[in-house]
Design a protein around this motif. Structure first.
Motif, PDB file in Angstrom:
ATOM      1  N   PRO A   5       0.838  -1.200   0.000  1.00  0.00           N
ATOM      2  CA  PRO A   5       0.000   0.000   0.000  1.00  0.00           C
ATOM      3  C   PRO A   5       0.872   1.249   0.000  1.00  0.00           C
ATOM      4  CG  PRO A   5      -0.021  -1.054   2.161  1.00  0.00           C
ATOM      5  CD  PRO A   5       0.747  -1.954   1.231  1.00  0.00           C
ATOM      6  N   THR A   6       0.416   2.264  -0.719  1.00  0.00           N
ATOM      7  CA  THR A   6       1.169   3.517  -0.763  1.00  0.00           C
ATOM      8  C   THR A   6       0.655   4.432   0.344  1.00  0.00           C
ATOM      9  OG1 THR A   6      -0.379   4.431  -2.354  1.00  0.00           O
ATOM     10  CG2 THR A   6       1.596   3.378  -3.237  1.00  0.00           C
ATOM     11  N   PRO A   7       1.558   5.172   0.956  1.00  0.00           N
ATOM     12  CA  PRO A   7       1.133   6.079   2.028  1.00  0.00           C
ATOM     13  C   PRO A   7       0.174   7.143   1.496  1.00  0.00           C
ATOM     14  CG  PRO A   7       3.535   5.893   1.933  1.00  0.00           C
ATOM     15  CD  PRO A   7       2.992   5.201   0.734  1.00  0.00           C
ATOM     16  N   GLU A   8      -0.691   7.589   2.366  1.00  0.00           N
ATOM     17  CA  GLU A   8      -1.645   8.629   1.996  1.00  0.00           C
ATOM     18  C   GLU A   8      -0.964   9.989   2.026  1.00  0.00           C
ATOM     19  OE1 GLU A   8      -4.976   8.499   4.620  1.00  0.00           O
ATOM     20  OE2 GLU A   8      -5.351   6.385   4.244  1.00  0.00           O
ATOM     21  N   GLU A   9      -1.645  10.968   1.424  1.00  0.00           N
ATOM     22  CA  GLU A   9      -1.171  12.357   1.480  1.00  0.00           C
ATOM     23  C   GLU A   9      -1.225  12.842   2.921  1.00  0.00           C
ATOM     24  OE1 GLU A   9      -0.154  14.757  -0.909  1.00  0.00           O
ATOM     25  OE2 GLU A   9       0.023  13.054  -2.281  1.00  0.00           O
ATOM     26  N   TYR A  10      -0.269  13.645   3.304  1.00  0.00           N
ATOM     27  CA  TYR A  10      -0.217  14.184   4.664  1.00  0.00           C
ATOM     28  C   TYR A  10      -1.428  15.078   4.907  1.00  0.00           C
ATOM     29  CZ  TYR A  10       1.373  16.476   8.871  1.00  0.00           C
ATOM     30  OH  TYR A  10       1.456  16.936  10.151  1.00  0.00           O
ATOM     31  N   GLN A  11      -2.053  14.911   6.057  1.00  0.00           N
ATOM     32  CA  GLN A  11      -3.194  15.736   6.466  1.00  0.00           C
ATOM     33  C   GLN A  11      -2.769  16.572   7.670  1.00  0.00           C
ATOM     34  OE1 GLN A  11      -6.221  15.773   4.776  1.00  0.00           O
ATOM     35  NE2 GLN A  11      -5.048  14.494   3.357  1.00  0.00           N
ATOM     36  N   VAL A  66       8.421  12.001   3.489  1.00  0.00           N
ATOM     37  CA  VAL A  66       7.511  11.263   4.361  1.00  0.00           C
ATOM     38  C   VAL A  66       7.409  12.029   5.672  1.00  0.00           C
ATOM     39  CG1 VAL A  66       7.082   9.096   5.569  1.00  0.00           C
ATOM     40  CG2 VAL A  66       8.098   9.073   3.276  1.00  0.00           C
ATOM     41  N   CYS A  67       6.216  12.516   5.945  1.00  0.00           N
ATOM     42  CA  CYS A  67       5.963  13.289   7.159  1.00  0.00           C
ATOM     43  C   CYS A  67       4.983  12.509   8.024  1.00  0.00           C
ATOM     44  CB  CYS A  67       5.412  14.669   6.799  1.00  0.00           C
ATOM     45  SG  CYS A  67       5.256  15.769   8.218  1.00  0.00           S
ATOM     46  N   SER A  68       5.465  12.044   9.177  1.00  0.00           N
ATOM     47  CA  SER A  68       4.642  11.244  10.097  1.00  0.00           C
ATOM     48  C   SER A  68       3.979  10.077   9.375  1.00  0.00           C
ATOM     49  CB  SER A  68       3.600  12.128  10.778  1.00  0.00           C
ATOM     50  OG  SER A  68       4.228  13.150  11.519  1.00  0.00           O
ATOM     51  N   GLY A  69       4.715   9.429   8.485  1.00  0.00           N
ATOM     52  CA  GLY A  69       4.231   8.254   7.782  1.00  0.00           C
ATOM     53  C   GLY A  69       3.398   8.536   6.547  1.00  0.00           C
ATOM     54  N   SER A  70       3.139   9.800   6.239  1.00  0.00           N
ATOM     55  CA  SER A  70       2.339  10.163   5.063  1.00  0.00           C
ATOM     56  C   SER A  70       3.187  10.965   4.083  1.00  0.00           C
ATOM     57  CB  SER A  70       1.123  10.990   5.488  1.00  0.00           C
ATOM     58  OG  SER A  70       0.288  10.242   6.335  1.00  0.00           O
ATOM     59  N   ILE A  71       2.714  11.042   2.864  1.00  0.00           N
ATOM     60  CA  ILE A  71       3.445  11.739   1.805  1.00  0.00           C
ATOM     61  C   ILE A  71       3.110  13.229   1.834  1.00  0.00           C
ATOM     62  CG2 ILE A  71       3.674  11.999  -0.703  1.00  0.00           C
ATOM     63  CD1 ILE A  71       4.972   9.469   0.403  1.00  0.00           C
TER      64      ILE A  71
END
Length: 186
Positions: A5-11, A66-71
């Protein structure tokens, strides 16, 4: 075989609307993928941090970190800085305030509020880091010459040094009006 799975966009988590606050960036050591995390802090109670003065370059976010596990997508010049920055020893990698990352650029009210706080953000920083762009042979030549003058006394500035200095001072960084405020407030 299933693809990973690809990481989600950073929120972004919203900043505290009841108290002036900012996000600070902590960059992990590494070689390759840049990993980091953002933390929230009251502006009047921040841990020591540095701000970054640089040029955004193109408004197109061409690189990912990668910021806190998200892109999180960023521009090329900021990516170049973070690539260099992550190689510094931990005691030389302070917490950072970087406008393109620490401000949720898609949240217009937040962006406007943070721009109004830039005076305080830069004034409260321990230092302002200036990123002129990636090093090249002219950069090395000019900084070696300046360093030599500081360490070894007077030396003759040759034509090649003037050309290197001109090249350094012709970078897009010096065309930004904001640098006056960023450097003055520090």
């Amino acid at each position: 075989m299933e693809a990973a799975p690809t990481p989600e966009e950073y929120q972004y988590n919203p900043l505290d609307p009841t108290h002036p606050s900012i996000r600070l960036l902590e960059v992990d050591a590494g070689d390759g993928v840049i990993t980091c995390r953002l933390t929230h802090h009251a502006l009047d109670a921040c841990p020591p941090y540095s701000t970054l003065s640089y040029t955004w370059g193109s408004t197109v976010a061409t690189h990912s970190i990668v910021c806190s596990g998200s892109i999180l997508r960023i521009g090329a010049n900021l990516h170049d800085f973070l690539t260099q920055f992550q190689t510094f020893p931990r005691n030389r990698r302070p917490l950072l305030w970087v406008d393109a990352i620490c401000i949720n650029q898609s949240d217009i009210p937040e962006r406007n509020d943070q721009v109004l706080r830039m005076r305080d953000i830069y004034s409260n920083a321990e230092r302002v880091l200036v990123w002129l762009g990636p090093e090249d042979e002219d950069t090395e030549l000019v900084f070696d010459e300046i360093h030599g003058r500081l360490i070894g006394g007077l030396m003759r500035f040759e034509m090649k040094h003037w050309h290197a200095l001109y090249s350094l001072l012709s970078r897009p960084y010096w065309t930004r009006v904001w640098i006056i405020q960023e450097l003055y407030l520090s």
